[in-house]
Design an enzyme around this catalytic site. Structure first.
Site, short mmCIF file in Angstrom:
data_model
loop_
_atom_site.label_atom_id
_atom_site.label_comp_id
_atom_site.label_asym_id
_atom_site.label_seq_id
_atom_site.Cartn_x
_atom_site.Cartn_y
_atom_site.Cartn_z
N GLU A 30 0.84 -1.20 0.00
CA GLU A 30 0.00 0.00 0.00
C GLU A 30 0.88 1.26 0.00
O GLU A 30 1.87 1.32 0.75
CB GLU A 30 -0.86 -0.01 1.27
CG GLU A 30 -1.70 1.20 1.52
CD GLU A 30 -2.36 1.20 2.90
OE1 GLU A 30 -1.82 0.58 3.83
OE2 GLU A 30 -3.43 1.83 3.01
N CYS B 213 -4.87 -3.17 3.71
CA CYS B 213 -4.42 -2.91 5.07
C CYS B 213 -5.51 -2.94 6.14
O CYS B 213 -5.99 -3.99 6.51
CB CYS B 213 -3.64 -1.59 5.09
SG CYS B 213 -2.44 -1.53 6.41
N LYS C 112 -9.86 1.95 -1.26
CA LYS C 112 -9.91 1.40 0.10
C LYS C 112 -11.18 1.85 0.82
O LYS C 112 -11.49 3.06 0.88
CB LYS C 112 -8.68 1.88 0.87
CG LYS C 112 -8.49 1.29 2.26
CD LYS C 112 -7.17 1.82 2.83
CE LYS C 112 -6.87 1.28 4.21
NZ LYS C 112 -5.58 1.84 4.74
N1 LIG Z 1 -2.40 1.66 6.58
C1 LIG Z 1 -3.25 1.08 7.42
O1 LIG Z 1 -4.40 0.84 7.05
C2 LIG Z 1 -2.76 0.77 8.80
C3 LIG Z 1 -3.69 -0.17 9.55
C4 LIG Z 1 -3.19 -0.45 10.96
O2 LIG Z 1 -2.13 0.04 11.36
C5 LIG Z 1 -4.00 -1.30 11.86
O3 LIG Z 1 -5.11 -1.72 11.45
O4 LIG Z 1 -3.51 -1.56 12.98
#
Ligand SMILES: NC(=O)CCC(=O)C(=O)O
Length: 266
Positions: free
Chosen positions: A40, A155, A118
């Protein structure tokens, strides 16, 4: 299916255009693989919130163009991770941000075959919810060689099982999950990826970021998990390429051997 998961490491000092060039070269080295996956926001910086507006670009901007060419030159299907998308036509979302965390997927001829915005934005008021609009669409892509269908997520999406169940119901046999997941919660990353594989009997291909940027140490530990929950490959915490042969037929075999999904009642 021969898969390459490119766990890219970066810091704050590398100019974005140099990183794009470096990563495009890394993609070109993957000739012979069927599918290549990147993390990502690897170009603008997963936690480089202050840079996002300046580094935002359309899907056919410099990053997308470089990734399309790299996919074509390597002859691979490329999930190019995600960009901070600012649509060329000025589109804005329900919250009027006009930016999305958008994944780009290219075919081996370099054509753009899918984009995914997303859905679940990470930051609890800062970062994505403050700067970006949320995606709304559940997106799947056909894997190379008719090997199945993969759901696209990013993510923080990993924490929302209902998205993966939606993708399963749409025919997914795999989940492609690029990430910028910090080291502080890497145990969650690992457990949640295994959970999604086990509960939906799908292969999870999860490509995380390494290195430290914007004062955030990234978790690495990119992983490929079989539909029965076995770790087929697991990276460490530095820049690394996971090259692994994934037997997608094993998904059907497992679902026949352990037909838990037939017992769904809701
Ligand atoms: N970039 C993200 O979505 C980070 C997600 C995260 O750090 C978490 O769910 O814990």
């Amino acid at each position: 299916m021969k898969l390459a998961v490119l766990q890219v490491a970066y810091g704050d000092d590398e100019p974005m255009d140099e990183r794009v060039e470096r990563v495009a070269a890394l993609v070109r080295e993957q000739r012979g693989h069927d599918l290549v996956v990147l993390p990502e926001l690897w170009a603008p910086g997963g936690f480089a919130y202050r840079e996002w507006v300046d580094r935002a670009q359309p899907v056919d901007g410099a990053i997308g163009t470089a990734m399309s060419a790299a996919a074509r030159d390597a002859g691979v299907m490329l999930h190019a991770g995600s960009i901070v998308e600012r649509p060329a036509d000025g589109e804005t979302g329900p919250e009027g941000r006009g930016l999305w965390n958008t994944s780009l997927v290219y075919g081996p001829d370099g054509s753009l075959v899918a984009t995914y915005r997303k859905i679940h934005r990470f930051g609890f008021g800062a970062g994505e919810p403050k700067l970006m609009d949320a995606g709304e669409d559940v997106v799947l892509v056909d894997l190379p060689g008719g090997e199945g269908r993969a759901g696209l997520s990013t993510c923080y999406d990993l924490r929302f099982p209902e998205l993966y169940r939606r993708q399963l119901d749409a025919g997914a046999t795999a989940f492609l999950v690029p990430a910028a997941w910090p080291a502080a919660r890497v145990r969650h990353w690992t457990l949640l990826a295994h959970a999604r594989a086990i509960e939906d009997q799908c292969v999870v291909i999860a490509c995380n970021t390494a290195g430290t940027h914007a004062r955030t140490e990234m978790g690495g530990h990119s992983q490929v998990i079989s539909a029965s929950g076995e770790a087929l490959a697991m990276a460490g915490t530095s820049e690394e390429v996971l090259s692994v042969e994934v037997d997608m037929d094993a998904v059907t075999t497992w679902r026949e051997q352990f037909p838990v999904l037939r017992d769904r009642r809701l």
